[in-house]
Design a protein around this motif. Structure first.
Motif, mmCIF file in Angstrom:
data_model
loop_
_atom_site.group_PDB
_atom_site.id
_atom_site.type_symbol
_atom_site.label_atom_id
_atom_site.label_comp_id
_atom_site.label_asym_id
_atom_site.label_seq_id
_atom_site.Cartn_x
_atom_site.Cartn_y
_atom_site.Cartn_z
ATOM 1 N N MET A 171 6.058 1.250 -1.715
ATOM 2 C CA MET A 171 4.610 1.291 -2.540
ATOM 3 C C MET A 171 3.551 0.211 -2.439
ATOM 4 O O MET A 171 4.208 -0.867 -1.831
ATOM 5 N N LYS A 172 2.578 0.429 -2.282
ATOM 6 C CA LYS A 172 1.568 -0.477 -2.018
ATOM 7 C C LYS A 172 0.302 -0.597 -3.029
ATOM 8 O O LYS A 172 -0.234 0.447 -3.715
ATOM 9 N N THR A 173 -0.022 -1.718 -3.365
ATOM 10 C CA THR A 173 -0.924 -2.074 -4.568
ATOM 11 C C THR A 173 -2.371 -2.319 -3.527
ATOM 12 O O THR A 173 -2.492 -3.037 -2.638
ATOM 13 N N ILE A 174 -3.523 -1.589 -3.995
ATOM 14 C CA ILE A 174 -4.689 -1.695 -3.363
ATOM 15 C C ILE A 174 -5.829 -2.131 -4.194
ATOM 16 O O ILE A 174 -5.904 -1.803 -5.297
ATOM 17 N N LEU A 175 -6.718 -2.789 -3.687
ATOM 18 C CA LEU A 175 -7.906 -3.284 -4.469
ATOM 19 C C LEU A 175 -8.924 -1.923 -4.201
ATOM 20 O O LEU A 175 -9.231 -1.728 -3.288
ATOM 21 N N ALA A 176 -9.191 -1.705 -5.261
ATOM 22 C CA ALA A 176 -10.161 -0.110 -5.416
ATOM 23 C C ALA A 176 -11.473 -0.425 -4.617
ATOM 24 O O ALA A 176 -12.371 -1.519 -5.051
ATOM 25 N N GLU A 177 -11.767 0.101 -3.680
ATOM 26 C CA GLU A 177 -12.861 0.132 -2.884
ATOM 27 C C GLU A 177 -13.689 1.356 -2.830
ATOM 28 O O GLU A 177 -15.160 1.531 -2.588
ATOM 29 N N LYS A 178 -12.935 2.297 -2.586
ATOM 30 C CA LYS A 178 -13.338 3.579 -2.285
ATOM 31 C C LYS A 178 -13.534 4.685 -4.057
ATOM 32 O O LYS A 178 -12.815 4.471 -4.888
ATOM 33 N N GLN A 179 -14.549 5.352 -3.910
ATOM 34 C CA GLN A 179 -14.538 6.272 -5.309
ATOM 35 C C GLN A 179 -13.470 7.058 -5.502
ATOM 36 O O GLN A 179 -13.096 6.852 -6.870
ATOM 37 N N ALA A 180 -12.546 7.466 -4.606
ATOM 38 C CA ALA A 180 -11.258 7.934 -4.627
ATOM 39 C C ALA A 180 -10.479 7.095 -5.585
ATOM 40 O O ALA A 180 -9.714 7.613 -6.453
ATOM 41 N N HIS A 181 -10.297 5.920 -5.219
ATOM 42 C CA HIS A 181 -9.394 4.942 -5.738
ATOM 43 C C HIS A 181 -9.879 4.675 -7.537
ATOM 44 O O HIS A 181 -9.062 4.617 -8.341
ATOM 45 N N PHE A 182 -11.354 4.642 -7.576
ATOM 46 C CA PHE A 182 -11.695 4.459 -9.103
ATOM 47 C C PHE A 182 -11.209 5.823 -9.848
ATOM 48 O O PHE A 182 -10.808 5.637 -10.904
ATOM 49 N N ILE A 183 -11.494 6.878 -9.187
ATOM 50 C CA ILE A 183 -11.001 8.330 -9.968
ATOM 51 C C ILE A 183 -9.612 7.979 -10.205
ATOM 52 O O ILE A 183 -9.020 8.323 -11.338
#
Length: 142
Positions: free
Chosen positions: A1-13
């Motif tokens: 599992m990996k937690t990312i800081l949303a940067e791309k539109q796909a992350h926000f979706i």
């Protein structure tokens, strides 16, 4: 599992999809209460297993040195697998590394209080309603 800081539109979706499933779908929170202006401006995190988004959370800077974690949501099928714990630990670590935080706070649904207590949060204040659900404020000063 990996937690990312949303940067791309796909992350926000992915984040909004999870929040829609959990808060609007499972808990009947009205959409106008779930989605707000903070979503455009604050750090938003998504935890993935492979390409599948499992959970999300966001950070809202409050008064000096206080940061609030909110909108923590985990897909139903991913609960009780350590996903929420890893997401919260990663978000808390981000706050500790990237800010001058003296306190991390959140408003927990009453059913989630034991989960947050295991992460070091302490209850304060009185029970209140948010979107028709009982909540209580919690603080971490670790």
């Amino acid at each position: 599992m990996k937690t990312i800081l949303a940067e791309k539109q796909a992350h926000f979706i992915d984040a909004l999809t999870i929040r829609t499933l959990v808060f609007i779908g499972e808990q009947d929170v009205p959409v106008w209460e779930e989605i707000d202006d903070y979503d455009r401006f604050v750090p938003l995190f998504v935890i993935y297993e492979g390409n599948r988004a499992l959970g999300t959370a966001r950070i809202i800077p409050k008064e000096k040195g206080i940061y609030k974690i909110g909108r923590v949501a985990i897909r139903q099928e991913a609960r009780s697998r350590g996903v929420g714990k890893k997401l919260m630990q990663d978000v808390m670590n981000y706050i500790k590394k990237e800010t001058m935080a003296k306190e991390i706070c959140l408003d927990a649904q009453l059913t989630a209080v034991p989960f947050y207590e295991k992460l070091g949060f302490n209850v304060y204040g009185e029970v209140f309603q948010d979107a028709g659900i009982d909540h209580i404020s919690m603080s971490y000063k670790g």
